[in-house]
Design an enzyme around this catalytic site. Structure first.
Site, PDB file in Angstrom:
ATOM      1  N   LYS A 171      37.908  64.474  46.181  1.00  0.00           N
ATOM      2  CA  LYS A 171      38.098  65.913  45.232  1.00  0.00           C
ATOM      3  C   LYS A 171      39.307  66.499  45.770  1.00  0.00           C
ATOM      4  CE  LYS A 171      33.035  65.688  44.068  1.00  0.00           C
ATOM      5  NZ  LYS A 171      31.828  66.416  44.672  1.00  0.00           N
ATOM      6  N   LYS A 214      27.204  64.320  59.444  1.00  0.00           N
ATOM      7  CA  LYS A 214      28.194  65.186  58.790  1.00  0.00           C
ATOM      8  C   LYS A 214      29.016  65.992  59.635  1.00  0.00           C
ATOM      9  CE  LYS A 214      26.701  64.332  53.949  1.00  0.00           C
ATOM     10  NZ  LYS A 214      27.658  64.054  53.042  1.00  0.00           N
ATOM     11  N   THR A 273      32.857  61.450  48.719  1.00  0.00           N
ATOM     12  CA  THR A 273      33.360  61.817  47.392  1.00  0.00           C
ATOM     13  C   THR A 273      34.168  63.203  47.359  1.00  0.00           C
ATOM     14  OG1 THR A 273      31.322  62.527  46.171  1.00  0.00           O
ATOM     15  CG2 THR A 273      32.166  60.055  45.616  1.00  0.00           C
ATOM     16  N   LYS A 296      29.595  70.071  51.692  1.00  0.00           N
ATOM     17  CA  LYS A 296      28.625  68.992  51.413  1.00  0.00           C
ATOM     18  C   LYS A 296      27.318  69.254  52.002  1.00  0.00           C
ATOM     19  CE  LYS A 296      31.799  66.764  54.393  1.00  0.00           C
ATOM     20  NZ  LYS A 296      32.074  65.622  53.540  1.00  0.00           N
ATOM     21  N   ARG A 297      26.493  68.423  51.666  1.00  0.00           N
ATOM     22  CA  ARG A 297      25.179  68.531  52.329  1.00  0.00           C
ATOM     23  C   ARG A 297      25.031  68.817  53.689  1.00  0.00           C
ATOM     24  NH1 ARG A 297      20.369  68.478  48.987  1.00  0.00           N
ATOM     25  NH2 ARG A 297      19.099  68.657  50.781  1.00  0.00           N
ATOM     26  N   HIS A 314      23.411  53.006  49.370  1.00  0.00           N
ATOM     27  CA  HIS A 314      24.149  53.955  49.606  1.00  0.00           C
ATOM     28  C   HIS A 314      24.189  54.548  51.141  1.00  0.00           C
ATOM     29  CE1 HIS A 314      25.288  55.576  45.548  1.00  0.00           C
ATOM     30  NE2 HIS A 314      24.538  54.894  45.188  1.00  0.00           N
TER      31      HIS A 314
END
Ligand SMILES: *Cc1c(COP(=O)(O)O)cnc(C)c1O
Length: 843
Positions: free
Chosen positions: A691, A585, A687, A579-580, A387
Site C-alpha cells: 500500500k 515486526k 501488505t 502495523k500490528r 499465513h
C-alpha cells in the site's frame, strides 16, 4: 428493533429489483436521480428531523440510497450466476478488515462524483460525510485485510464468490492512550444498526454441539454413528454486499451471528423464571460476541473453539444448501462429482479447519455418502492458505476439549489420521514410528493436542504460502515431509492489495494525476502504471507528483495535530511504521534508532540531517505485555523528544491512536518512507508494504516476505535494503546469537540501552523503561534487533542523503508507484483461479 427495520426494508426493495436495472448498469445515475434517492430516505427511512448535527442522518440516507442500487445489482448478479452455473468460490475467514464502505462503494459504481455534487447542493461535503461511517474492523491485521481485498477483486473480476465470516457484535477494540499506556474500549460498529446489512433469516441454520455418539451396527456389517448433541445453536446470516469495481458483479459477505436455538424456554418463562429464561440466549450470543484480538497466538479458550466450529459449520451447511438449491440433493450420487465441479472452499489460515470435518460429517451422517466418496469430495473441494511460520501461531487444540465439544468430529479426524498414517506415511517411510509421531494429527504428550495444520495439509489439494520466500520456507522448514509426500501440493500465491481502496479512493489527488497521465483504467489494470516510468525523470511531472505528496502531508499534519496535539512540519520526511505491534515486526528497532538519532542531535546540534517525523500506528493484543510496554516506551520517548527545544524540530515522534483501515487511508498517501523491518523469515508477506509503495513511499526494509518481490520490481536503486538475510539469520542461530556482544562492542547501542535504565524519559521513575532494555539483553533478543541495528542505522543515513536530492527522491517515489502493478490483488485472485480454484467468469 433497528435490526428488524433494516431487514424488512430490504425485503421490500428486492421485490422491485427488475424494473430499474438499466439505471445501475449502463447509464450512470444523474445528480438529480441521486438527490431524489437521498431525499427519499431522509424523509421515509430517517424521518428527517431538525437537529444541530444533520451529518449522521445524511450519511445514513446516502448509504441507504446507494444500497438500494447495490441490492438491485446483487439480485441480478445472483440470477446471472445461477444461469451460467459458474463454479463458486467460498472464502472462509474468521476475519475481515473491511473499513468504511460508503466511499469505496461509490467509487466502484462510478457514482462518487455525481453523489458529491448532489450532496454539495444539499450543503454537505461527501468526504466529510464518509467520516461518519463505522469502520468495520472485524479482524486483527493483515490476514483480515487480505480477505477484504480479495472480495473486492473477486467481484471486480466477475467471479461467483461468497465470503463467509462471523458477525461479531464487537470488532477489534478501540485504542486510546492514557499517560502513554494503551487503553482498550469495546468497538460498537453496529450499535444503531448498519445500513449495509441484509438479514437473511430464511438461510438461518442450526448447529449441534456437545453430547455423545452412539454406534449402531448395520445389517451390512458397518456401523452407523449417531450423534446425540447436547446443545443447539442458531446461526443467523447477515449479508454485506461486495461491489465490484466497474464490473457486472455484486457478491456477498455472509456473516454469522449466533443465537440460542429457541429464543425463550417458554415453560421456564411461564413458571415466572423470566430472567433465567434469558440465560440461554445470553450464553449463545457470547459465541459471536467478540473478535479474538490475539492474531499471533491463540489462548486455547473453549469459547474460541466453539466460535470457530460455529462459523465453520454454518458456512458448510450454507454451501451445501446453496448447492442443493441449485442442483438437487447431494445424496443423489450423480451430484457428488458435480459438487466438486461447482464448489471450491478456501481456508484462510487454519482458523476454519473444522469445516473439513463438518463437510465429512454432513456427507456421511446426514447424506449417507460412503467414506471414500466423502473423503474424495473433501480433497477436491478444500484448499488452505498458510499465513505464518511462527510456532506459537500454529493452532493446536486439546483433544479433551475437542472430544467434549465435538465428539463425532473427533472420531472422523481419528479415522482420517489413521488412513493417512497407515497408507501415505507407511508407504514412504515404512516402520518409521518417529515419522508417524511427527506427522500425526495428534501431538502426544502431557496434554494430547490436535494439530490443525496437519489436517489442512493432508486434506487440501493445494496449500499456498503468501509470498515466494514464505512459500519456500513452508516447503523447506515447516512441512518438508508433506512436500516429499506430495511434491506439487505446496505452492505460492503472493498477496496483493486492491488499488481501488488503496489508491483510487484514499488518494484522490494522485488518482487524478494518474487519470490524466495514463491511458486506460489503471485501477483495473494496475500494470498500466508502468507508463509512469517515462515520466520519472520529467521535471514537471516530478513537481506535480511531489506537490501532491506535500498536499497529503499537510492534510496528515492536521490530523496529527488533532489526534495528538503535536505540531509537525510537512516539510520533514514522513517516516511511517503502521502495523500490528509485535516483536517480530520490530517497532523496537525503529525506536532504538530514534533514540540513537536523538543522542546524535544532542551531541551535535549542527548535525546535518533532514528534519524527520516518525509516525507510528499499532494496536497491541491486550494480553501481550511486552508489546504494550513498547507502546508505552515510544509514547514516553516521543514526549521527551517533541518537547526538547535543543533539537530545533529536526526530530518528531508521534504514535497515532486507534490504527485501523480508515486511519491507514489517511496516513499512507502522506508517507515518504515505509518501514518494513521484520526479522528476515518472520513476516509471511506483508501488505502494508505494498500500500505504501503504491502511494509513492520509499521502503526501508529487510529481505523478508513480499519486500523481496517489491525490491525486484522497483530495483535496488529505489529501495533501502538492510539487515540479515534468512540464511544469515539461520546461520547466526546455529552459531549461537549473543546480543551482549553487540551491546559491548557498539558504543551507541550501549549508550541508548543504558539510557533506558535512567529516569530521563520518565522523570522521577527510573527503571520504567528497563523492560525494553531487558528484552534485548536478558530476554535474549529473539528477533535479532541488535544484530541488525548498525545496518539499519546506515540505511537510514543513506536515505537521509537521498532525500536531500529532491530530483532523485521524486524519481524514486514515482518509480515506486509505477512498478507496483504486480501487487494488485486482482493478480493474486487470478493466480488462485488458475492454480487452485479453476473458476470461469460468470457474465
Ligand atoms: C494493511 C493493513 C495491515 C497489515 O499491515 P502489515 O504492515 O502488512 O502488517 C494491518 N492493519 C491495517 C488496518 C491495514 O490496513
Amino acid at each position: 428493533m433497528s435490526d428488524k427495520r433494516v431487514c424488512s426494508y430490504m425485503v421490500t426493495k428486492t421485490k422491485t429489483s427488475t424494473k430499474t436495472q438499466s439505471a445501475a448498469k449502463n447509464q450512470p445515475m444523474t445528480v438529480a436521480d441521486i438527490s431524489q434517492r437521498i431525499a427519499h430516505h431522509l424523509q421515509f427511512t430517517q424521518g428527517e428531523q431538525v437537529c444541530a448535527d444533520q451529518k449522521p442522518a445524511y450519511w445514513r440516507a446516502t448509504s441507504l440510497a446507494l444500497n438500494d442500487i447495490i441490492v438491485e445489482k446483487l439480485q441480478s448478479t445472483k440470477t446471472r450466476q445461477q444461469q451460467s452455473e459458474a463454479k463458486s468460490v467460498n472464502y472462509l475467514s474468521l476475519e475481515y478488515l473491511m473499513g468504511r464502505l460508503l466511499a469505496n462503494n461509490l467509487h466502484n459504481l462510478d457514482l462518487y462524483k455525481n453523489t458529491e455534487k448532489a450532496l454539495k447542493d444539499m450543503g454537505f461535503e461527501l468526504a466529510d460525510l464518509c467520516e461518519e461511517g463505522a469502520d468495520l474492523a472485524l479482524g486483527n491485521g493483515g490476514l483480515g485485510r487480505l480477505a477484504a481485498c480479495f472480495l473486492d477483486s473477486l467481484a471486480t473480476l466477475d467471479y461467483n464468490a461468497m465470503g463467509y465470516g462471523v458477525h461479531y457484535q464487537h470488532g477489534l477494540f478501540k485504542q486510546s492512550f492514557v499517560d502513554g499506556h494503551q487503553v482498550e474500549a469495546p468497538d460498537m460498529w453496529r450499535e444503531f444498526g448498519s445500513p449495509w446489512e441484509i438479514c437473511r433469516l430464511e438461510s438461518s441454520c442450526t448447529i449441534p454441539l456437545y453430547g455423545y455418539v452412539e454406534e449402531i451396527a448395520q445389517a451390512d456389517g458397518t456401523t452407523a454413528s449417531i450423534w446425540h448433541a447436547g446443545k443447539m445453536l442458531k446461526g443467523v446470516p447477515w449479508d454485506i454486499p461486495i461491489v465490484g469495481y466497474n464490473s457486472q458483479t455484486v457478491n456477498a459477505l455472509r456473516l454469522w451471528e449466533c443465537r440460542a436455538d429457541s429464543a425463550f424456554d417458554w415453560e421456564q418463562f411461564n413458571n415466572g423464571d423470566y430472567l433465567n429464561a434469558h440465560q440461554q440466549q445470553v450464553a449463545a450470543e457470547t459465541v459471536s460476541k467478540a473478535l479474538y484480538p490475539n492474531d499471533e497466538h491463540d489462548a486455547g479458550k473453549e469459547l474460541r473453539f466453539v466460535q470457530q466450529y460455529f462459523f465453520s459449520a454454518c458456512s458448510v451447511q450454507d454451501i451445501i444448501a446453496r448447492f442443493e438449491n441449485q442442483y438437487g440433493a447431494l445424496a443423489d450420487s450423480k451430484n457428488w462429482s458435480l459438487f466438486c465441479d461447482k464448489v471450491a472452499i478456501q481456508l484462510n489460515d487454519t482458523h476454519p479447519t473444522i469445516a473439513i470435518l463438518e463437510l465429512m460429517r454432513s456427507l456421511i451422517d446426514v447424506r449417507n455418502i460412503d467414506w471414500d466418496n466423502a473423503w474424495a469430495i473433501c480433497q477436491k473441494v478444500f484448499a488452505y492458505t498458510n499465513h505464518t511460520l511462527l510456532p506459537e501461531a500454529l493452532e493446536k487444540w486439546s483433544v479433551a476439549l475437542f472430544e467434549r465439544v465435538l465428539p463425532r468430529h473427533l472420531a472422523i479426524l481419528y479415522r482420517i489420521n489413521e488412513a493417512f498414517l497407515n497408507n501415505d506415511v507407511a508407504a514412504l517411510w515404512p516402520n518409521n514410528d518417529d515419522m508417524r509421531a511427527r506427522l500425526s494429527f495428534i501431538e502426544e504428550g502431557h496434554e494430547r493436542k490436535v494439530r490443525m495444520a496437519h489436517l489442512c495439509v493432508v486434506t487440501a489439494h493445494k496449500v499456498n504460502g503468501v509470498a515466494q520466500i514464505h512459500s519456500d520456507l513452508v516447503k523447506q522448514d515447516l512441512f518438508p515431509e508433506f512436500n516429499q509426500l506430495w511434491p506439487t501440493k505446496l505452492t505460492n500465491v503472493t498477496n496483493g492489495i486492491t488499488p481501488r481502496r488503496w489508491l483510487k479512493a484514499c488518494n484522490p489527488l494522485l488518482s487524478n494525476l494518474l487519470d490524466s497521465t495514463i491511458k486506460g483504467d489503471w485501477a483495473k489494470d494496475l500494470n498500466r502504471l508502468s507508463e509512469l516510468e517515462n515520466f520519472a525523470d520529467d521535471e514537471q511531472f516530478q513537481q506535480q507528483f511531489m506537490a501532491i505528496k506535500h498536499q497529503n502531508k499537510i492534510a496528515l499534519s492536521k490530523e496529527i495535530k488533532s489526534l495528538t496535539g503535536v505540531t509537525v512540519s510537512p516539510d520533514a520526511i514522513f517516516d511511517v511504521q503502521i502495523k500490528r505491534l509485535h516483536e517480530y515486526k520490530r517497532q523496537h528497532l525503529n525506536l532504538l534508532h530514534i533514540i540513537a538519532l536523538y543522542r546524535r542531535l544532542l551531541a551535535d546540534p549542527a548535525l546535518e540531517m533532514q528534519p524527520r517525523v516518525f509516525i507510528f500506528g499499532a494496536k497491541a493484543a491486550p494480553g501481550y505485555q511486552l508489546a504494550k510496554e513498547i507502546i508505552y516506551a515510544t509514547n514516553k520517548i516521543a514526549d521527551k523528544i517533541n518537547n526538547d527545544v535543543r533539537i530545533q524540530n529536526k526530530l518528531k515522534v508521534v504514535f497515532l491512536p486507534n490504527y485501523r483501515v480508515s486511519l491507514a487511508e489517511k496516513i499512507i498517501p502522506a508517507a515518504d518512507v515505509s518501514e518494513q523491518i521484520s526479522t528476515a523469515g518472520k513476516e509471511a508477506s506483508g501488505t502494508g508494504n505494498m500500500k505504501l509503495a503504491l502511494n509513492g513511499a520509499v521502503t526501508i526494509g529487510t529481505l523478508d516476505g513480499a519486500n523481496i518481490e517489491i525490491a525486484k520490481e522497483v530495483g535496488d536503486d529505489n529501495i533501502f535494503i538492510f539487515g540479515l538475510t534468512v540464511d544469515e539469520v539461520k546461520a547466526l542461530d546455529t552459531q549461537g546469537y549473543n546480543p551482549y556482544e553487540y551491546y559491548e562492542k557498539n558504543a551507541e547501542i550501549r549508550a541508548c540501552l543504558d539510557w533506558l535504565d535512567t529516569d530521563y524519559f520518565t522523570p522521577g521513575v527510573a527503571g520504567e523503561l528497563s523492560s525494553i532494555k531487558n528484552c534485548f539483553l536478558s530476554g535474549g533478543d529473539p528477533y535479532k534487533v541488535l544484530a541488525d541495528f548498525q545496518s539499519y542505522a546506515d540505511a537510514h543515513q543513506a536515505l537521509d542523503i537521498a532525500y536531500q536530492n529532491k530530483k532523485q527522491w521524486a524519481k524514486m517515489a514515482i518509480l515506486n508507484t509505477a512498478l507496483m502493478g504486480k501487487f494488485n490483488s486482482d493478480r493474486s485472485i487470478e493466480d488462485y483461479v488458475r492454480n487452485i480454484w479453476q473458476l470461469t467468469v460468470s457474465n
